[in-house]
Design an enzyme around this catalytic site. Structure first.
Site, PDB file in Angstrom:
ATOM      1  N   CYS A  79       0.781  -1.292   0.133  1.00  0.00           N
ATOM      2  CA  CYS A  79      -0.071   0.095  -0.236  1.00  0.00           C
ATOM      3  C   CYS A  79       0.619   1.176  -0.071  1.00  0.00           C
ATOM      4  O   CYS A  79       1.648   1.316  -0.986  1.00  0.00           O
ATOM      5  CB  CYS A  79      -1.183   0.024   1.138  1.00  0.00           C
ATOM      6  SG  CYS A  79      -2.459   1.003   0.838  1.00  0.00           S
ATOM      7  N   HIS A 170      -3.399  -4.831   1.891  1.00  0.00           N
ATOM      8  CA  HIS A 170      -2.810  -5.134   2.989  1.00  0.00           C
ATOM      9  C   HIS A 170      -2.593  -6.612   3.105  1.00  0.00           C
ATOM     10  O   HIS A 170      -3.818  -7.142   3.786  1.00  0.00           O
ATOM     11  CB  HIS A 170      -3.118  -4.355   3.991  1.00  0.00           C
ATOM     12  CG  HIS A 170      -3.005  -2.970   4.199  1.00  0.00           C
ATOM     13  ND1 HIS A 170      -2.319  -2.493   5.240  1.00  0.00           N
ATOM     14  CD2 HIS A 170      -3.697  -2.042   3.716  1.00  0.00           C
ATOM     15  CE1 HIS A 170      -2.259  -1.332   4.857  1.00  0.00           C
ATOM     16  NE2 HIS A 170      -3.090  -0.859   3.929  1.00  0.00           N
ATOM     17  N   GLU A 172      -0.856  -8.451   5.284  1.00  0.00           N
ATOM     18  CA  GLU A 172      -0.771  -8.585   6.621  1.00  0.00           C
ATOM     19  C   GLU A 172      -2.016  -8.350   7.758  1.00  0.00           C
ATOM     20  O   GLU A 172      -2.233  -9.000   8.759  1.00  0.00           O
ATOM     21  CB  GLU A 172       0.188  -7.499   7.298  1.00  0.00           C
ATOM     22  CG  GLU A 172      -0.111  -6.360   7.459  1.00  0.00           C
ATOM     23  CD  GLU A 172      -0.369  -5.396   6.554  1.00  0.00           C
ATOM     24  OE1 GLU A 172      -0.325  -5.790   5.273  1.00  0.00           O
ATOM     25  OE2 GLU A 172      -0.783  -4.212   6.845  1.00  0.00           O
TER      26      GLU A 172
HETATM   27  N1  GLN Z   1      -3.594   6.445   1.004  1.00  0.00           N
HETATM   28  C1  GLN Z   1      -2.518   6.056   1.525  1.00  0.00           C
HETATM   29  C2  GLN Z   1      -1.085   6.906   0.865  1.00  0.00           C
HETATM   30  O1  GLN Z   1      -1.522   7.697  -0.325  1.00  0.00           O
HETATM   31  C3  GLN Z   1      -1.791   4.487   1.417  1.00  0.00           C
HETATM   32  C4  GLN Z   1      -2.959   4.098   2.223  1.00  0.00           C
HETATM   33  C5  GLN Z   1      -2.510   2.746   2.927  1.00  0.00           C
HETATM   34  O2  GLN Z   1      -1.181   2.569   3.085  1.00  0.00           O
HETATM   35  N2  GLN Z   1      -3.423   1.936   3.483  1.00  0.00           N
HETATM   36  O3  GLN Z   1      -0.027   7.078   1.383  1.00  0.00           O
END
Ligand code: GLN
Length: 196
Positions: A79, A170, A172
């Site tokens: 992410c 994610h 995890e």
């Molecule tokens: N929206 C977040 C970003 O731009 C990422 C979100 C996440 O890691 N769950 O950094």
């Protein structure tokens, strides 16, 4: 046994530690640059990429993580971690660590659908893998050497470039440990190759 570090400046750290251990590797929380010498692979967790980038800079991790990758050691970004790994971030002048030859869009599934879950078939890893997306990015462009591992709604949400791996979701946050186990196997293999 190989040791996998989780960059522990911000974000979903403890969950990664648990799933690394369940995948049969050793996990450490990386808070200082010197700890990079004790690990064979690194996970950049989810969180907020701009905050994490600020902390990466202020704790002196920027060049150190790039060098870690240049040594051939595996890095897995989830992410916000995926955003940090990209060469280019849409709407921004500069990318962050630039480990992977790709462009990403942040919060790309729309702010109104902040979070959702899906079951994905992930190349090399397995079928119907439970994935949790939280204000997730996706990959909008890829250069040579980057392999698509999974798509969702026709968007690229998992990719690999040599020893670099990333997911927009994610892994995890579920008890489906297949992705972390796949990364742990990449780490084990690179550890053996780098040692020989
Ligand atoms: N929206 C977040 C970003 O731009 C990422 C979100 C996440 O890691 N769950 O950094």
């Amino acid at each position: 046994m190989s040791v996998i570090g989780v960059l522990a400046l911000q974000g979903a750290v403890r969950e990664h530690v648990r799933s690394i251990e369940e995948a049969g590797a050793r996990a450490i929380e990386v808070k200082r640059v010197e700890q990079l010498n004790q690990i064979d692979g690194l996970i950049l967790p989810g969180g907020e990429s701009t905050t994490m980038r600020r902390l990466i800079d202020s704790y002196g991790f920027f060049e150190a993580i790039r060098e870690f990758g240049r040594q051939g050691k595996p890095v897995f970004g989830t992410c916000a971690g995926l955003i940090l790994m990209a060469e280019t971030v849409e709407g921004q002048e500069d990318g962050h660590l630039g480990l992977m030859n790709m462009t990403v869009a942040r919060n790309a599934f729309g702010r109104q659908v902040a979070s959702f879950e899906a079951n994905l078939d992930i190349k090399h890893v397995g079928e119907s893998i439970h994935a949790v997306f939280i204000r997730a990015p996706y990959i909008t462009e890829m250069g040579t050497g980057v392999e698509v591992l999974a798509t969702h709604q026709n968007q690229i949400v998992a990719a690999k470039q040599g020893h670099y791996l990333c997911t927009a979701f994610h892994p995890e946050l579920t008890d489906d440990n297949r992705l972390i186990a796949y990364f742990a196997a990449m780490v084990e293999q690179s550890k053996n190759t780098l040692a020989s």
